[in-house]
Design a protein around this motif. Structure first.
Motif, PDB file in Angstrom:
ATOM      1  N   ALA A  78      48.012  38.501  36.109  1.00  0.00           N
ATOM      2  CA  ALA A  78      48.193  39.934  36.319  1.00  0.00           C
ATOM      3  C   ALA A  78      48.534  40.702  35.033  1.00  0.00           C
ATOM      4  CB  ALA A  78      49.255  40.170  37.392  1.00  0.00           C
ATOM      5  N   PRO A  79      49.441  40.204  34.172  1.00  0.00           N
ATOM      6  CA  PRO A  79      49.736  40.967  32.952  1.00  0.00           C
ATOM      7  C   PRO A  79      48.513  41.144  32.044  1.00  0.00           C
ATOM      8  CG  PRO A  79      51.452  39.351  33.362  1.00  0.00           C
ATOM      9  CD  PRO A  79      50.345  39.036  34.320  1.00  0.00           C
ATOM     10  N   ASP A 103      46.347  43.804  33.747  1.00  0.00           N
ATOM     11  CA  ASP A 103      47.000  45.107  33.608  1.00  0.00           C
ATOM     12  C   ASP A 103      46.767  45.703  32.227  1.00  0.00           C
ATOM     13  OD1 ASP A 103      47.951  44.917  36.172  1.00  0.00           O
ATOM     14  OD2 ASP A 103      49.970  44.268  35.602  1.00  0.00           O
ATOM     15  N   ARG A 126      44.860  49.300  31.535  1.00  0.00           N
ATOM     16  CA  ARG A 126      45.493  50.382  30.776  1.00  0.00           C
ATOM     17  C   ARG A 126      44.703  50.709  29.521  1.00  0.00           C
ATOM     18  NH1 ARG A 126      50.443  47.645  32.299  1.00  0.00           N
ATOM     19  NH2 ARG A 126      50.273  46.447  30.355  1.00  0.00           N
ATOM     20  N   HIS A 180      38.046  45.430  43.814  1.00  0.00           N
ATOM     21  CA  HIS A 180      38.607  44.104  43.551  1.00  0.00           C
ATOM     22  C   HIS A 180      38.505  43.203  44.764  1.00  0.00           C
ATOM     23  CE1 HIS A 180      42.414  44.433  45.891  1.00  0.00           C
ATOM     24  NE2 HIS A 180      42.231  45.728  45.702  1.00  0.00           N
ATOM     25  N   ALA A 195      44.527  39.594  40.894  1.00  0.00           N
ATOM     26  CA  ALA A 195      45.930  39.764  40.509  1.00  0.00           C
ATOM     27  C   ALA A 195      46.056  40.933  39.534  1.00  0.00           C
ATOM     28  CB  ALA A 195      46.459  38.487  39.871  1.00  0.00           C
ATOM     29  N   PHE A 196      46.787  41.994  39.930  1.00  0.00           N
ATOM     30  CA  PHE A 196      47.022  43.142  39.053  1.00  0.00           C
ATOM     31  C   PHE A 196      48.153  43.965  39.659  1.00  0.00           C
ATOM     32  CE2 PHE A 196      44.122  44.452  42.341  1.00  0.00           C
ATOM     33  CZ  PHE A 196      44.491  45.739  42.674  1.00  0.00           C
ATOM     34  N   SER A 197      48.804  44.794  38.825  1.00  0.00           N
ATOM     35  CA  SER A 197      49.833  45.695  39.339  1.00  0.00           C
ATOM     36  C   SER A 197      49.555  47.140  38.946  1.00  0.00           C
ATOM     37  CB  SER A 197      51.224  45.266  38.841  1.00  0.00           C
ATOM     38  OG  SER A 197      51.270  45.250  37.429  1.00  0.00           O
ATOM     39  N   VAL A 198      48.772  47.352  37.882  1.00  0.00           N
ATOM     40  CA  VAL A 198      48.359  48.709  37.513  1.00  0.00           C
ATOM     41  C   VAL A 198      47.366  49.207  38.558  1.00  0.00           C
ATOM     42  CG1 VAL A 198      47.095  50.077  35.809  1.00  0.00           C
ATOM     43  CG2 VAL A 198      48.745  48.364  35.054  1.00  0.00           C
ATOM     44  N   ARG A 199      47.583  50.407  39.075  1.00  0.00           N
ATOM     45  CA  ARG A 199      46.717  50.937  40.129  1.00  0.00           C
ATOM     46  C   ARG A 199      46.057  52.231  39.657  1.00  0.00           C
ATOM     47  NH1 ARG A 199      47.113  48.183  44.690  1.00  0.00           N
ATOM     48  NH2 ARG A 199      45.982  49.778  45.870  1.00  0.00           N
ATOM     49  N   GLU A 222      39.392  47.340  48.079  1.00  0.00           N
ATOM     50  CA  GLU A 222      39.321  45.884  48.194  1.00  0.00           C
ATOM     51  C   GLU A 222      38.020  45.469  48.865  1.00  0.00           C
ATOM     52  OE1 GLU A 222      41.609  42.712  50.938  1.00  0.00           O
ATOM     53  OE2 GLU A 222      42.896  43.644  49.401  1.00  0.00           O
ATOM     54  N   ARG A 226      51.494  33.719  33.634  1.00  0.00           N
ATOM     55  CA  ARG A 226      51.302  34.613  32.493  1.00  0.00           C
ATOM     56  C   ARG A 226      49.928  34.496  31.845  1.00  0.00           C
ATOM     57  NH1 ARG A 226      56.596  33.137  32.834  1.00  0.00           N
ATOM     58  NH2 ARG A 226      58.159  34.744  32.374  1.00  0.00           N
TER      59      ARG A 226
END
Length: 511
Positions: free
Chosen positions: A96-97, A100, A104, A113, A118-122, A128, A464
């Motif tokens: 995810a990092p 992300d 960005r 997706h 795996a990601f947290s930036v939206r 989906e 990571r």
């Protein structure tokens, strides 16, 4: 609906309409037994583009796809290009990092997706793949769109792991992709009845630009595998009459090592094509003994990717060679002073042509460093050229190694290992591996008084880094060998005997 070819869109976004007008009833894609015709694909792309536009996507905006091979990848790409946007395919294997950062850095405004992505930036629009995607797409307007797109406009941002610890976004224009397709079609007799098996990931440039798009251009059919599986491939080949396929060496080795290989029905296959790493001569011969034409080439993301290619007629006489420069590009091997290396002497590979990237997204320094003063792209790879002009890749100037067809840059891995509180120093190198070609071997110096072992370090890295980047072998050492100027002597590390701590498999089903 009737396919209307956009009058102002000269780029990839016009391809679905052009194909739907020429061969509407022919299959464009097959996925898990379900076929999509060119007319059907054109309708879906048009509706998807309308939905993206209603979400604010316009010319120059970035739209990302995160997931394995799926028709939604193809639809999202063409819909983005129909709107004049820039498509950003992301590696679903990344943590995810890592994803992300790319979201960005690229300024992605919309993301399609897979459920497991795996990601947290939206971004502003997130959809989906599955039922929600199908409903969302179906609600799109079917009216044809015509947005002005030029050949020199950016079409793709493809992230390559960075040697400084951060990925770089290689930009490919519509023209870069077009010229690469032309080069491929000169070297390979792709036919309108082609049944192309795509088991390598489309988020990599080779499967996308060397297989799917040339097949699409000719009006053939691409059979998509979500991920590579030897048994599934051996079933799909006779079921669909596969004529052509691309893979990295590990994929083709897996086929040849299968107990089903001797009796496998490969009668429909006309040729196979490999890239991404050197292919052992014994593997090439194993395919030739089955009567198959085994072609290979050399290239990189920044060259879209074809730089050299070994055509079918030379596949037996120049086994192990990456071939000659592609038709519409120039390739040179040079000494450190950029003068030409004579035949037989290794030199850095330089490439120039209409398929070569204009540079890296939002990275003027990396772009400047990637080119010579007279415009040749510096590959960082070493190769020798024989008297007839055939290229043989022998080494890499950079420390990158290739594991199962995936590029791994030690600096990126090292930067994450350094985040572990017990790590004082680290150096990562690639070492030979019978299954993956190369895997990582990390040499780690622990902080004074700290305890550190390989299993614990790999567990730390798992969330990571992508699994293929995590070193299989970990050596806890008292110190790293260094030069007088303080640089780590990685050549010395590569030559150390293989008494590494026992590693663990990467837990993946293939490259």
């Amino acid at each position: 609906m009737t396919a209307t070819v956009p009058a102002r869109n000269a780029g990839l976004g016009s391809w679905p309409a052009r194909r739907a007008a020429m061969s509407p009833g022919s299959n464009a894609l097959i996925f898990r037994g379900t076929a999509i015709t060119y007319a059907g694909l054109f309708d879906r792309v048009t509706r998807l583009a309308a939905r993206l536009r209603s979400g604010g996507v316009g010319p120059g905006d970035r739209v990302a796809y995160l997931g394995p091979n799926h028709p939604a990848f193809v639809e999202t790409m063409f819909a983005t290009h129909l709107l004049g946007g820039i498509f950003v395919p992301l590696n679903v294997r990344l943590a995810a990092p890592e994803v992300d950062y790319m979201l960005r850095h690229s300024g992605t405004v919309a993301l399609v997706h897979a459920p497991a992505g795996a990601f947290s930036v939206r971004p502003g629009t997130v959809v989906e793949v599955g039922g929600a995607y199908e409903e969302w797409l179906a609600a799109g307007e079917p009216e044809p769109l015509d947005v002005a797109v030029g050949m020199d406009d950016p079409a793709l941002i493809l992230y390559t792991s960075g040697t400084t610890g951060r990925p770089k976004g290689a930009v490919l224009t519509h023209a870069n992709v077009f010229w690469n397709c032309y080069n491929l079609l000169v070297g390979v007799d792709v036919a309108s009845d082609e049944m192309t098996l795509i088991g390598a990931p489309l988020f990599h440039v080779a499967a996308l630009n060397q297989c799917l798009l040339p097949t699409f251009l000719k009006g053939g059919c691409s059979v998509l595998m979500p991920s590579w599986d030897v048994d599934e491939a051996l079933e799909l080949i006779p079921r669909h009459g596969i004529t052509w396929m691309f893979g990295v060496a590990a994929m083709f080795a897996g086929l040849a090592q299968s107990p089903r290989w001797p009796g496998a029905d490969l009668s429909s296959v006309r040729s196979v094509m490999s890239g991404g790493a050197a292919v052992p001569e014994s593997l090439i011969l194993a395919y030739q003994e089955r009567g198959l034409t085994f072609c290979q080439g050399y290239g990189m993301t920044e060259t879209a990717p074809g730089a050299t290619f070994l055509e079918a007629r030379e596949s037996r006489t120049h086994v192990g060679s990456a071939g000659l420069p592609v038709f519409f590009a120039g390739v040179r091997c040079v000494r450190p002073d950029l003068t030409g290396a004579p035949p037989g002497e290794p030199g850095e590979v330089l490439v120039r042509g209409p398929n070569v990237t204009p540079g890296y997204w939002n990275d003027a320094e990396a772009t400047r460093d990637a080119f010579t003063a007279d415009g040749w792209f510096r590959s960082g790879d070493l190769a020798r050229v024989d008297a007839a002009g055939h290229l043989y890749v022998v080494d890499r100037l950079k420390d990158m190694y290739i594991s199962g067809g995936e590029n791994v840059y030690p600096a990126e891995v090292e930067s994450v290992i350094f985040e572990h509180p017990a790590v004082s120093e680290v150096a990562v190198v690639g070492v030979p591996d019978p299954a993956w070609g190369e895997v990582g071997r990390a040499f780690v110096v622990a902080m004074p008084g700290a305890a550190l072992d390989g299993d614990e370090l790999r567990a730390f890295l798992l969330p990571r880094l992508a699994k293929y980047k995590i070193p299989v072998h970990v050596d806890v050492v008292p110190a790293l060998p260094r030069t007088g100027s303080g640089k780590v002597r990685k050549g010395d590390l590569r030559r150390l005997p293989g008494e590494q701590e026992a590693g663990h498999g990467r837990g993946e089903g293939g490259p």
